[in-house]
Design an enzyme around this catalytic site. Structure first.
Site, short mmCIF file in Angstrom:
data_model
loop_
_atom_site.label_atom_id
_atom_site.label_comp_id
_atom_site.label_asym_id
_atom_site.label_seq_id
_atom_site.Cartn_x
_atom_site.Cartn_y
_atom_site.Cartn_z
N SER A 5 0.85 -1.19 0.00
CA SER A 5 0.00 0.00 0.00
C SER A 5 0.89 1.24 0.00
O SER A 5 1.69 1.43 0.92
CB SER A 5 -0.89 0.00 1.24
OG SER A 5 -1.41 1.30 1.43
N HIS A 25 -1.28 -1.31 -4.27
CA HIS A 25 -2.55 -0.99 -3.63
C HIS A 25 -2.60 0.52 -3.37
O HIS A 25 -1.73 1.08 -2.71
CB HIS A 25 -2.63 -1.77 -2.32
CG HIS A 25 -3.89 -1.62 -1.54
ND1 HIS A 25 -5.01 -2.40 -1.77
CD2 HIS A 25 -4.21 -0.81 -0.51
CE1 HIS A 25 -5.96 -2.05 -0.91
NE2 HIS A 25 -5.51 -1.08 -0.13
N ASP A 78 -4.84 3.61 -1.87
CA ASP A 78 -5.95 3.93 -0.97
C ASP A 78 -6.50 5.32 -1.25
O ASP A 78 -5.83 6.32 -1.03
CB ASP A 78 -5.46 3.86 0.48
CG ASP A 78 -5.13 2.45 0.90
OD1 ASP A 78 -6.03 1.60 0.89
OD2 ASP A 78 -3.95 2.19 1.22
N MET A 126 -9.17 8.02 -0.17
CA MET A 126 -10.02 8.38 0.98
C MET A 126 -10.56 9.78 0.78
O MET A 126 -9.86 10.65 0.25
CB MET A 126 -9.22 8.32 2.27
CG MET A 126 -8.49 7.00 2.49
SD MET A 126 -7.70 6.98 4.11
CE MET A 126 -6.69 5.51 3.98
N HIS A 173 -8.33 0.95 -3.86
CA HIS A 173 -9.21 0.71 -2.71
C HIS A 173 -9.94 2.02 -2.40
O HIS A 173 -9.37 2.94 -1.84
CB HIS A 173 -8.35 0.25 -1.52
CG HIS A 173 -9.13 0.00 -0.26
ND1 HIS A 173 -8.53 -0.19 0.97
CD2 HIS A 173 -10.47 -0.10 -0.03
CE1 HIS A 173 -9.46 -0.38 1.88
NE2 HIS A 173 -10.64 -0.32 1.31
N MET A 231 -12.17 4.21 -0.37
CA MET A 231 -12.83 4.43 0.93
C MET A 231 -13.53 5.78 0.82
O MET A 231 -13.11 6.78 1.41
CB MET A 231 -11.77 4.40 2.04
CG MET A 231 -11.31 2.99 2.37
SD MET A 231 -9.72 2.96 3.20
CE MET A 231 -8.65 3.09 1.78
N MET A 237 -11.32 -6.20 5.75
CA MET A 237 -10.47 -5.24 6.46
C MET A 237 -10.04 -5.84 7.80
O MET A 237 -10.88 -6.32 8.56
CB MET A 237 -11.22 -3.93 6.73
CG MET A 237 -11.57 -3.10 5.50
SD MET A 237 -10.17 -2.49 4.52
CE MET A 237 -9.15 -1.66 5.74
N ASP A 294 -6.47 -6.50 4.45
CA ASP A 294 -5.84 -5.19 4.44
C ASP A 294 -5.84 -4.61 5.85
O ASP A 294 -6.91 -4.41 6.43
CB ASP A 294 -6.64 -4.29 3.47
CG ASP A 294 -6.05 -2.90 3.32
OD1 ASP A 294 -4.94 -2.64 3.84
OD2 ASP A 294 -6.70 -2.06 2.67
C1 DX5 Z 1 -6.17 1.51 5.69
C2 DX5 Z 1 -5.75 1.19 4.30
C3 DX5 Z 1 -4.62 0.26 4.18
C4 DX5 Z 1 -3.35 0.74 4.84
C5 DX5 Z 1 -2.71 -0.46 5.44
O1 DX5 Z 1 -7.44 2.04 5.69
O2 DX5 Z 1 -6.84 0.60 3.58
O3 DX5 Z 1 -4.38 -0.14 2.84
O4 DX5 Z 1 -2.44 1.36 3.98
O5 DX5 Z 1 -1.60 -0.06 6.16
P1 DX5 Z 1 -0.84 -1.05 7.14
O6 DX5 Z 1 -0.34 -2.20 6.32
O7 DX5 Z 1 0.27 -0.21 7.68
O8 DX5 Z 1 -1.81 -1.50 8.19
ZN ZN Z 2 -6.38 -0.28 1.63
#
Ligand code: DX5
Ligand code: ZN
Length: 224
Positions: A11, A34, A36, A38, A67, A69, A138, A176
């Site tokens: 990620s 990956h 993210d 948000m 991903h 969110m 998750m 994740d």
């Molecule tokens: C959190 C993200 C993850 C995050 C994971 O909401 O969806 O992808 O980057 O980070 P680690 O591996 O540090 O928990």
């Molecule tokens: Zn993620």
């Protein structure tokens, strides 16, 4: 049931956003990257959107796993498919018409993935399982990297893997949050085959070695 190959998806949430190209090159042995997205509404954090995902898709040779969110993925997810994402995950708690959206993504040549937060059950997905290429469980509350892995999500992963195996489907299970070489064995033994890791990869002295370590541990422990 065909044997699953474990795939590792670093990620970039834990990468240096001012050196993204360098940090994408630093994970050349990964299977996916990956990303993210948000929106400060679905989760209490804000990251990046279409212009940056577009450049990531242009710069990396790895398949881009987006991903989302965000609220209203029904409106926005197809835009990421258009930009070249190989897979797009949207959340159970956000999508208004998940089946319609999954079909739309697949028609665009993009894998559709449904994401489940820790307090959400996986059983409601069983009747629509074949609409998705991957289910994302998750293992932290979404929003931030570096949180502690939630072991209590493993029963959910096992129930989902049992259902997929029973029906002979090829659905992938992604986990994740809090994945590291030490939790990789736990998630793979429960039946997850796509492991996202942010801080464990980018926080390591060698991201390449961290990816190899996570993959090796998971491959040895995987069960279906
Ligand atoms: C959190 C993200 C993850 C995050 C994971 O909401 O969806 O992808 O980057 O980070 P680690 O591996 O540090 O928990
Ligand atoms: Zn993620």
């Amino acid at each position: 049931m065909k044997a699953m190959t474990i795939r590792i998806a670093p990620s970039i949430l834990s990468a240096d956003f001012c050196n993204l190209e360098r940090d994408l090159k630093a994970i050349s042995n990964a299977d996916l990257v990956h990303v993210d997205v948000m929106d400060h509404h679905f989760v209490p954090n804000l990251t990046l959107g279409e212009p940056i995902v577009k450049r990531i898709c242009e710069v990396t040779e790895l398949p881009v796993d987006v991903h989302l969110m965000i609220e209203d993925p029904d409106r926005w997810a197809p835009e990421y498919a258009k930009l070249g994402a190989a897979s797009v995950s949207f959340h159970m708690g956000a999508a208004h018409a998940p089946v319609r959206l999954a079909r739309q993504l697949r028609e665009m040549g993009c894998q559709a993935c449904y994401a489940v937060r820790p307090a959400e059950p996986v059983e409601p997905i069983f009747d629509i399982l074949d609409e998705f290429d991957m289910i994302l469980i998750m293992t932290v509350e979404p929003g931030f990297g570096g949180q502690k892995f939630l072991t209590n999500q493993m029963a959910k992963v096992r129930r989902l893997r049992d259902e997929i195996t029973r029906r002979g489907l090829g659905t992938h299970i992604q986990v994740d949050g809090g994945v590291s070489p030490s939790t990789a064995t736990t998630v793979a033994a429960a039946g997850a085959d796509v492991l996202v890791a942010g801080s464990a990869v980018y926080g390591a002295a060698s991201p390449v070695a961290a990816i190899d370590a996570i993959r090796e541990r998971a491959q040895g422990a995987y069960r279906d």
